[in-house]
Design a protein around this motif. Sequence first.
Motif, PDB file in Angstrom:
ATOM      1  N   ALA A   1      -0.557 -11.559 -12.880  1.00 14.45           N
ATOM      2  CA  ALA A   1       0.731 -11.408 -12.209  1.00 14.45           C
ATOM      3  C   ALA A   1       0.814 -12.400 -11.058  1.00 14.45           C
ATOM      4  CB  ALA A   1       0.908  -9.987 -11.697  1.00 14.45           C
ATOM      5  N   VAL A   2       1.969 -12.978 -10.876  1.00 11.21           N
ATOM      6  CA  VAL A   2       2.215 -13.969  -9.836  1.00 11.21           C
ATOM      7  C   VAL A   2       3.064 -13.298  -8.762  1.00 11.21           C
ATOM      8  CG1 VAL A   2       3.199 -16.236  -9.337  1.00 11.21           C
ATOM      9  CG2 VAL A   2       2.109 -15.812 -11.556  1.00 11.21           C
ATOM     10  N   VAL A   3       2.474 -13.068  -7.595  1.00  9.24           N
ATOM     11  CA  VAL A   3       3.107 -12.227  -6.575  1.00  9.24           C
ATOM     12  C   VAL A   3       3.462 -13.057  -5.347  1.00  9.24           C
ATOM     13  CG1 VAL A   3       2.850 -10.195  -5.101  1.00  9.24           C
ATOM     14  CG2 VAL A   3       1.843 -10.203  -7.396  1.00  9.24           C
ATOM     15  N   GLN A   4       4.736 -13.118  -5.035  1.00  9.14           N
ATOM     16  CA  GLN A   4       5.240 -13.829  -3.854  1.00  9.14           C
ATOM     17  C   GLN A   4       4.878 -13.031  -2.602  1.00  9.14           C
ATOM     18  OE1 GLN A   4       6.127 -15.728  -1.385  1.00  9.14           O
ATOM     19  NE2 GLN A   4       7.841 -16.718  -2.441  1.00  9.14           N
ATOM     20  N   GLN A   5       3.965 -13.561  -1.807  1.00  4.20           N
ATOM     21  CA  GLN A   5       3.418 -12.802  -0.678  1.00  4.20           C
ATOM     22  C   GLN A   5       4.350 -12.734   0.526  1.00  4.20           C
ATOM     23  OE1 GLN A   5       1.018 -11.228  -2.652  1.00  4.20           O
ATOM     24  NE2 GLN A   5       0.330 -10.938  -0.561  1.00  4.20           N
ATOM     25  N   GLN A   6       5.205 -13.712   0.682  1.00  3.76           N
ATOM     26  CA  GLN A   6       6.055 -13.742   1.865  1.00  3.76           C
ATOM     27  C   GLN A   6       7.099 -12.631   1.841  1.00  3.76           C
ATOM     28  OE1 GLN A   6       6.668 -17.724   3.170  1.00  3.76           O
ATOM     29  NE2 GLN A   6       8.505 -17.232   4.325  1.00  3.76           N
ATOM     30  N   THR A   7       7.294 -11.988   0.695  1.00  2.00           N
ATOM     31  CA  THR A   7       8.259 -10.888   0.601  1.00  2.00           C
ATOM     32  C   THR A   7       7.605  -9.515   0.790  1.00  2.00           C
ATOM     33  OG1 THR A   7       8.008 -10.705  -1.817  1.00  2.00           O
ATOM     34  CG2 THR A   7       9.664 -12.251  -0.994  1.00  2.00           C
ATOM     35  N   ILE A   8       6.290  -9.475   1.042  1.00  2.00           N
ATOM     36  CA  ILE A   8       5.594  -8.190   1.192  1.00  2.00           C
ATOM     37  C   ILE A   8       5.902  -7.545   2.540  1.00  2.00           C
ATOM     38  CG2 ILE A   8       3.322  -7.075   1.328  1.00  2.00           C
ATOM     39  CD1 ILE A   8       4.053  -7.962  -1.487  1.00  2.00           C
ATOM     40  N   ASP A   9       6.043  -8.363   3.586  1.00  2.00           N
ATOM     41  CA  ASP A   9       6.283  -7.873   4.948  1.00  2.00           C
ATOM     42  C   ASP A   9       7.488  -6.929   4.974  1.00  2.00           C
ATOM     43  OD1 ASP A   9       6.624  -7.483   7.650  1.00  2.00           O
ATOM     44  OD2 ASP A   9       7.090  -9.562   8.127  1.00  2.00           O
TER      45      ASP A   9
ATOM     46  N   HIS B   1       4.022   4.352   2.904  1.00  2.00           N
ATOM     47  CA  HIS B   1       3.465   3.244   3.671  1.00  2.00           C
ATOM     48  C   HIS B   1       4.492   2.129   3.745  1.00  2.00           C
ATOM     49  CE1 HIS B   1       0.079   0.949   5.328  1.00  2.00           C
ATOM     50  NE2 HIS B   1       0.442  -0.074   4.571  1.00  2.00           N
ATOM     51  N   VAL B   2       4.526   1.437   4.869  1.00  2.00           N
ATOM     52  CA  VAL B   2       5.315   0.215   5.011  1.00  2.00           C
ATOM     53  C   VAL B   2       4.339  -0.923   5.279  1.00  2.00           C
ATOM     54  CG1 VAL B   2       7.081  -0.999   6.322  1.00  2.00           C
ATOM     55  CG2 VAL B   2       7.336   1.451   5.879  1.00  2.00           C
ATOM     56  N   PHE B   3       4.359  -1.931   4.423  1.00  2.00           N
ATOM     57  CA  PHE B   3       3.391  -3.019   4.544  1.00  2.00           C
ATOM     58  C   PHE B   3       3.753  -3.918   5.724  1.00  2.00           C
ATOM     59  CE2 PHE B   3       3.098  -1.872   0.033  1.00  2.00           C
ATOM     60  CZ  PHE B   3       1.737  -1.616  -0.041  1.00  2.00           C
ATOM     61  N   PRO B   4       2.794  -4.129   6.642  1.00  2.00           N
ATOM     62  CA  PRO B   4       3.061  -4.987   7.798  1.00  2.00           C
ATOM     63  C   PRO B   4       2.921  -6.465   7.438  1.00  2.00           C
ATOM     64  CG  PRO B   4       0.825  -4.194   7.908  1.00  2.00           C
ATOM     65  CD  PRO B   4       1.435  -3.566   6.679  1.00  2.00           C
ATOM     66  N   ARG B   5       3.280  -7.304   8.392  1.00  2.00           N
ATOM     67  CA  ARG B   5       3.102  -8.739   8.217  1.00  2.00           C
ATOM     68  C   ARG B   5       1.613  -9.037   7.987  1.00  2.00           C
ATOM     69  NH1 ARG B   5       1.710 -13.078  11.442  1.00  2.00           N
ATOM     70  NH2 ARG B   5       2.699 -15.068  10.906  1.00  2.00           N
ATOM     71  N   GLY B   6       1.330  -9.853   6.985  1.00  2.00           N
ATOM     72  CA  GLY B   6      -0.045 -10.206   6.671  1.00  2.00           C
ATOM     73  C   GLY B   6      -0.689  -9.336   5.617  1.00  2.00           C
ATOM     74  N   ALA B   7      -0.013  -8.271   5.198  1.00  2.00           N
ATOM     75  CA  ALA B   7      -0.577  -7.400   4.168  1.00  2.00           C
ATOM     76  C   ALA B   7      -0.425  -8.029   2.791  1.00  2.00           C
ATOM     77  CB  ALA B   7       0.103  -6.037   4.191  1.00  2.00           C
ATOM     78  N   SER B   8      -1.354  -7.692   1.896  1.00  2.00           N
ATOM     79  CA  SER B   8      -1.296  -8.213   0.531  1.00  2.00           C
ATOM     80  C   SER B   8      -0.397  -7.386  -0.376  1.00  2.00           C
ATOM     81  CB  SER B   8      -2.705  -8.270  -0.072  1.00  2.00           C
ATOM     82  OG  SER B   8      -3.509  -9.172   0.648  1.00  2.00           O
ATOM     83  N   GLY B   9      -0.164  -6.124  -0.008  1.00  2.00           N
ATOM     84  CA  GLY B   9       0.728  -5.281  -0.790  1.00  2.00           C
ATOM     85  C   GLY B   9       0.011  -4.435  -1.820  1.00  2.00           C
ATOM     86  N   PRO B  10       0.776  -3.841  -2.730  1.00  3.24           N
ATOM     87  CA  PRO B  10       0.185  -2.986  -3.765  1.00  3.24           C
ATOM     88  C   PRO B  10      -0.729  -3.775  -4.693  1.00  3.24           C
ATOM     89  CG  PRO B  10       2.579  -2.696  -3.644  1.00  3.24           C
ATOM     90  CD  PRO B  10       2.234  -3.916  -2.844  1.00  3.24           C
TER      91      PRO B  10
END
Length: 281
Positions: free
Chosen positions: A178-186, A202-211
């Motif tokens: 899977a190709v995951v755009q990280q800048q949209t996780i914040d 949970h709300v993912f903070p800036r810098g988090a990798s996400g699910p």
Amino acid sequence: MAELKHPDLVYDVGMSRGEDTEFYLKKGYRVVGFEADPLLVDHCRKRFAAALADGQLDIVAGVICPDPPASGTVAFYRSTNDQWGTARLEWAERNQQLGSSSSVIQLETVDFAGCLAKFGIPHYMKIDIEGADLVCAKMLLQFTERPDYLSIESTKTDFSALLGEFDLLSKLGYSRFAVVQQQTIDGRSYKGQSLTGNTVQHVFPRGASGPFGNEIAEPYLSPAEAIRDYERIFRMYRLFGDDSPLRRNIIGRQLYKTSSRLQKHLRVAIPGWYDTHAALH
């Protein structure tokens, strides 16, 4: 080598301030976190003191590198952007170009293969250590077991190196990507379940990798499909990425920052950066 894979274990390789560790602990996983920067290690030890005390978390401090010197220490470039610390000079120079300065400190190295043998193979391994992600992935070649899911921050500058990432992950037995755009996780919200069935919000903070695993929003693709996706992404990198003409001068960087604020407001990212998630089955 016969080793045990633990379905309740996650590795957070590059834990920074614990943006991902917090989520993994909420989900009920045991976590082994790896971090080089001593300031961030101290921060995480204080932040997660309770999890450390009850054994849900272990923190391994030091630098993961491919060929540790006999001295047992290496130069580490601590960045003013605390998510950009690196043991690679070329990455420190890139960070300088992007407006983040570094100071050099000497740190102990980490025997990552030894940690895999000690703690066991995790269900999921997140790797984000600024230029050394594949060092960890290659260590898995020494073992018969693999994490069910693994993610790395993929290269943004060299398409042949990207193909090398897919070659290695395929060699390790991973077949879906899977190709995951990280800048949209914040700021992304999550609602799911813990390992014990409790509701986790949970709300993912800036810098988090996400699910991760089967909870990511993006579809898993075949290797060929994922590489085609990256061909499109690399066209955007050439126009707007770290090595693009736009980012090589002060005026261009200022324009990029202005556009980035607009992109964040509109919940888009051009070009952003991407993690590759890999699944065994």
